[in-house]
Enzyme design. Structure first.
Site, short mmCIF file in Angstrom:
data_model
loop_
_atom_site.label_atom_id
_atom_site.label_comp_id
_atom_site.label_asym_id
_atom_site.label_seq_id
_atom_site.Cartn_x
_atom_site.Cartn_y
_atom_site.Cartn_z
N HIS A 93 4.22 5.34 -0.21
CA HIS A 93 3.12 5.29 -1.17
C HIS A 93 2.64 6.69 -1.45
O HIS A 93 3.11 7.65 -0.84
CB HIS A 93 1.98 4.37 -0.70
CG HIS A 93 1.29 4.79 0.57
ND1 HIS A 93 1.92 4.89 1.79
CD2 HIS A 93 -0.01 5.15 0.81
CE1 HIS A 93 1.06 5.27 2.71
NE2 HIS A 93 -0.12 5.43 2.15
N HIS A 95 -0.21 8.42 -1.07
CA HIS A 95 -1.26 9.16 -0.36
C HIS A 95 -0.70 10.48 0.20
O HIS A 95 0.44 10.54 0.65
CB HIS A 95 -1.84 8.31 0.78
CG HIS A 95 -2.78 7.25 0.29
ND1 HIS A 95 -3.11 6.15 1.03
CD2 HIS A 95 -3.45 7.13 -0.90
CE1 HIS A 95 -3.96 5.39 0.35
NE2 HIS A 95 -4.17 5.96 -0.83
N ASP A 97 -1.05 12.20 2.81
CA ASP A 97 -0.52 12.31 4.19
C ASP A 97 0.88 11.69 4.29
O ASP A 97 1.49 11.71 5.37
CB ASP A 97 -1.48 11.68 5.21
CG ASP A 97 -1.77 10.21 4.97
OD1 ASP A 97 -2.03 9.83 3.81
OD2 ASP A 97 -1.74 9.44 5.96
N HIS A 98 1.42 11.18 3.17
CA HIS A 98 2.78 10.64 3.16
C HIS A 98 3.72 11.39 2.21
O HIS A 98 4.94 11.26 2.32
CB HIS A 98 2.75 9.14 2.80
CG HIS A 98 1.96 8.36 3.80
ND1 HIS A 98 2.53 7.67 4.85
CD2 HIS A 98 0.61 8.25 3.97
CE1 HIS A 98 1.58 7.14 5.61
NE2 HIS A 98 0.40 7.47 5.09
N HIS A 152 -2.49 -2.05 0.49
CA HIS A 152 -3.11 -0.75 0.83
C HIS A 152 -3.23 0.09 -0.44
O HIS A 152 -4.28 0.64 -0.75
CB HIS A 152 -2.24 -0.06 1.88
CG HIS A 152 -2.68 1.31 2.27
ND1 HIS A 152 -3.87 1.56 2.89
CD2 HIS A 152 -2.07 2.52 2.13
CE1 HIS A 152 -3.98 2.87 3.12
NE2 HIS A 152 -2.90 3.47 2.66
N ASP A 169 1.74 2.45 5.25
CA ASP A 169 0.40 2.08 5.71
C ASP A 169 0.08 0.62 5.37
O ASP A 169 -1.09 0.24 5.33
CB ASP A 169 -0.66 2.98 5.05
CG ASP A 169 -0.61 4.40 5.59
OD1 ASP A 169 0.21 4.68 6.49
OD2 ASP A 169 -1.39 5.24 5.09
N HIS A 208 1.67 5.46 10.80
CA HIS A 208 0.68 6.08 11.69
C HIS A 208 0.79 5.55 13.11
O HIS A 208 1.18 4.40 13.33
CB HIS A 208 -0.74 5.81 11.20
CG HIS A 208 -1.12 6.54 9.95
ND1 HIS A 208 -1.71 7.78 9.96
CD2 HIS A 208 -1.00 6.21 8.65
CE1 HIS A 208 -1.94 8.19 8.72
NE2 HIS A 208 -1.51 7.24 7.90
#
Ligand code: ZN
Ligand code: FE
Length: 295
Positions: A93, A95, A97-98, A152, A169, A208
């Site tokens: 996805h 975001h 942090d990905h 999400h 996530d 995560h």
């Protein structure tokens, strides 16, 4: 692994989990954070505070897939250490942090393809391939199937390859992501119908390291669930040693993950007072998610 119910055979499940972990440990001792998802080798790359990127390659091949280039530093270092050349980045996805490492990986390895869901166009840096639900493709010699799993985010994708599922996530070990863009009904369908249709022994690699806190919440909902208590003790020991708790399996998730257990009597009872007229599994999931948000 037990074929019967969880409660009765929880301890047998535990010995299986330990046994599996033993194998993973041997592999790791031989060369870093490595485990197998069927015919493909999977390397965990810890990134940022608690993210995981993953490197996949066939045994003996230096062509690799990066799942979620979370940040460039650790991903590039691990590719180099293992002598792997990335052929594609699969983004679960959009975001940051990905996908925060996409541009850094592309700068070092120009021409790497970047896969993501079609509606994430403009949100995933460097995206070259715009996937549909159930689309299959081949990269680095590995057959991959994309499953659209909104909840999400609306463009969330799970990548399924060689008995392993990379769930970002959306599905975590013993939990699920927050509902940032999607609805509880979408999350229910993504977790219980789409991912839920995969075989029990599918290895679950998520985005995560949230397993411990997720299991603590799960235990608060089902204090009598032996599988949850057992896995919580195991996960605590793993984290105390600085080891990852992944992969999980879909079988373990069915036994321990409240968001896959929204039809269970004990889970429904715990959210009972939050439910109005609607007592559907989707409504139960919404209530459990709201409780987790405040946990
Ligand atoms: Zn996210
Ligand atoms: Fe994330």
């Amino acid at each position: 692994m037990p074929r019967g119910g969880w409660g009765r055979q929880g301890f047998r499940a535990f010995s299986w989990i330990c046994g599996d972990w033993g194998v993973a440990k041997v592999l790791r001792a031989a060369g870093g954070r490595r485990a197998y998802g069927g015919g493909v080798e999977v390397h965990l790359v810890p990134c940022l505070k608690d993210n995981y990127a993953y490197l996949l390659h066939l045994p003996g091949s230096s062509d690799a897939i990066v799942v979620d280039a979370s940040e460039e530093g650790p991903v590039l270092a691990e590719l180099e250490r293992l002598g792997l050349t990335p052929r594609a980045i699969l983004a679960t996805h959009h975001h940051v942090d990905h996908v925060g490492g996409n541009e850094g990986v592309l700068a070092r390895y120009p021409g790497v393809k970047v896969f993501g869901y079609q509606t994430d166009r403009g949100r995933i840096p460097g995206q070259t391939d715009f996937l549909e639900d159930a689309q299959e493709f081949d990269v680095a010699g590995i057959g991959v199937k994309a499953l659209h799993i909104p909840g999400h985010t609306l463009g969330a994708v799970a990548y399924v390859a060689e008995g392993a599922a990379f769930t970002g996530d959306t599905l975590f070990a013993a939990g699920c992501g927050r509902l940032f863009e999607g609805t509880a009904a979408q999350m229910y369908e993504s977790l219980n119908l789409k991912l839920g249709a995969l075989p029990d022994d599918t290895r679950i690699y998520c985005g995560h390291e949230y397993t411990l806190s997720n299991l603590r919440f799960a235990e608060s909902l089902e204090p009598n669930n032996v599988a949850i208590a057992t896995k919580l003790a195991w996960a605590q020991a793993a984290r105390d040693k600085g080891e990852p708790t992944l992969p999980s399996t879909l079988r373990e998730e069915r036994m321990t993950n409240p968001f896959l257990r929204v039809a269970e009597k004990d889970v429904v009872a715990k959210v009972n007072e939050r439910l109005a007229q609607d007592r559907s599994p989707q409504a139960v999931l919404a209530a459990v998610r709201a409780m987790k948000d405040a946990f």
